[in-house]
Design a protein around this motif. Sequence first.
Motif, short mmCIF file in Angstrom:
data_model
loop_
_atom_site.label_atom_id
_atom_site.label_comp_id
_atom_site.label_asym_id
_atom_site.label_seq_id
_atom_site.Cartn_x
_atom_site.Cartn_y
_atom_site.Cartn_z
N GLY A 178 2.98 30.34 18.27
CA GLY A 178 2.66 31.73 18.59
C GLY A 178 2.25 31.90 20.03
O GLY A 178 2.65 32.85 20.71
N PHE A 218 0.82 33.53 10.18
CA PHE A 218 1.25 32.18 9.86
C PHE A 218 0.58 31.13 10.74
O PHE A 218 1.20 30.14 11.13
CB PHE A 218 2.78 32.06 10.03
N SER A 254 7.13 38.27 17.78
CA SER A 254 7.15 37.03 17.00
C SER A 254 5.88 36.23 17.22
O SER A 254 5.33 35.65 16.28
CB SER A 254 8.36 36.18 17.38
N SER A 288 3.25 35.42 14.26
CA SER A 288 2.97 34.03 13.88
C SER A 288 1.51 33.67 14.06
O SER A 288 0.97 32.88 13.29
CB SER A 288 3.86 33.07 14.67
N THR A 292 2.43 27.54 11.85
CA THR A 292 3.15 27.52 13.12
C THR A 292 2.40 26.79 14.23
O THR A 292 3.02 26.41 15.22
CB THR A 292 3.44 28.95 13.60
#
Length: 114
Positions: A66, A58, A50, A54, A62
């Motif tokens: 991350g 993203f 994850s 991220s 985010t």
Amino acid sequence: MTSLLIKFIGLILFITGIYFLGQNIIFTTGYYSYFYRGLPATGSVLALMSGILSLVFFRPQTGNLGWILLGIGIVLVFLSGGVILKPTSLWNFLVAFTALAVGYQLLSRGRINF
């Protein structure tokens, strides 16, 4: 042309430093007889995946989430007992860490600051 060569040398030194530091780290897996004993290992894989997703896909949305997930994943790897650190010599550590630091400086700044 010279800046490209400097960046390439920095990349080679950075990868060499990671290689020499990583030679003494062993990641293991194991069979767990109870379901709750494997939770830190499963959590570490999910947190690491994850965090990387991220950060790569993203990042604007985010923010620092991350990096937080990567940190949690690393802590859970150590808690699950899946990491074995072999003894290393001071010379090996010094060479690896120096290559890592010099490679990073060459990649980011293009020169070495003492």
